[in-house]
Scaffold this motif. Sequence first.
Motif, PDB file in Angstrom:
ATOM      1  N   PHE A 174       0.824  -1.205   0.000  1.00  0.00           N
ATOM      2  CA  PHE A 174       0.000   0.000   0.000  1.00  0.00           C
ATOM      3  C   PHE A 174       0.866   1.267   0.000  1.00  0.00           C
ATOM      4  O   PHE A 174       0.631   2.199  -0.762  1.00  0.00           O
ATOM      5  N   LEU A 175       1.875   1.316   0.856  1.00  0.00           N
ATOM      6  CA  LEU A 175       2.750   2.481   0.928  1.00  0.00           C
ATOM      7  C   LEU A 175       3.548   2.665  -0.366  1.00  0.00           C
ATOM      8  O   LEU A 175       3.747   3.794  -0.826  1.00  0.00           O
ATOM      9  N   SER A 176       3.987   1.578  -0.962  1.00  0.00           N
ATOM     10  CA  SER A 176       4.731   1.661  -2.217  1.00  0.00           C
ATOM     11  C   SER A 176       3.876   2.251  -3.329  1.00  0.00           C
ATOM     12  O   SER A 176       4.327   3.124  -4.085  1.00  0.00           O
ATOM     13  N   VAL A 177       2.637   1.794  -3.442  1.00  0.00           N
ATOM     14  CA  VAL A 177       1.733   2.311  -4.467  1.00  0.00           C
ATOM     15  C   VAL A 177       1.424   3.781  -4.208  1.00  0.00           C
ATOM     16  O   VAL A 177       1.382   4.597  -5.136  1.00  0.00           O
ATOM     17  N   THR A 178       1.238   4.154  -2.960  1.00  0.00           N
ATOM     18  CA  THR A 178       0.945   5.543  -2.616  1.00  0.00           C
ATOM     19  C   THR A 178       2.107   6.460  -2.980  1.00  0.00           C
ATOM     20  O   THR A 178       1.909   7.515  -3.602  1.00  0.00           O
ATOM     21  N   VAL A 179       3.316   6.090  -2.625  1.00  0.00           N
ATOM     22  CA  VAL A 179       4.493   6.911  -2.926  1.00  0.00           C
ATOM     23  C   VAL A 179       4.715   6.988  -4.433  1.00  0.00           C
ATOM     24  O   VAL A 179       4.987   8.066  -4.976  1.00  0.00           O
ATOM     25  N   SER A 219       2.500   6.729  -6.808  1.00  0.00           N
ATOM     26  CA  SER A 219       1.447   7.578  -7.383  1.00  0.00           C
ATOM     27  C   SER A 219       1.734   9.051  -7.137  1.00  0.00           C
ATOM     28  O   SER A 219       1.576   9.885  -8.030  1.00  0.00           O
ATOM     29  N   PHE A 220       2.152   9.382  -5.923  1.00  0.00           N
ATOM     30  CA  PHE A 220       2.476  10.766  -5.593  1.00  0.00           C
ATOM     31  C   PHE A 220       3.611  11.284  -6.469  1.00  0.00           C
ATOM     32  O   PHE A 220       3.525  12.382  -7.026  1.00  0.00           O
ATOM     33  N   ARG A 253       3.313  14.232  -9.253  1.00  0.00           N
ATOM     34  CA  ARG A 253       4.143  15.409  -8.982  1.00  0.00           C
ATOM     35  C   ARG A 253       4.997  15.762 -10.200  1.00  0.00           C
ATOM     36  O   ARG A 253       5.088  16.919 -10.587  1.00  0.00           O
TER      37      ARG A 253
END
Length: 115
Positions: free
Chosen positions: A20-25, A27-28, A32
């Motif tokens: 989950f954290l990997s996908v979130t980072v 995507s950000f 960006r």
Amino acid sequence: MNFAFCRIFRKVDFFILFLFLSVTVASFLFLRTHSSAQAHLLVTSGEKEFIYSLEKNRELEIDGAIGKSVIVIQDGRAFFKNSPCTNKTCVYMGAVSEENDWAACLPNDIFIRID
């Protein structure tokens, strides 16, 4: 038996959290980099609107309500270099460089914003 189940459950939890954290980072970072590459400067003077690319360095003279304001686009940033207003708050605001950043010279009725 219950102890083994808890150990496996914890490993799965950590894997899901890491995923989950990997996908979130990712995507950000993707959003960006892509949004800043397409950013442009919107200049509003009275009822007139002008759009300028942030990729080309230039100096703009924009006619306002009380005179000409000088806006500089340099290295992907934009700022008021000079304005005919008395207090020069717009000049002291500094540069705008991120999406939705803005600066304004209210006496001269000029507004700049990164889109």
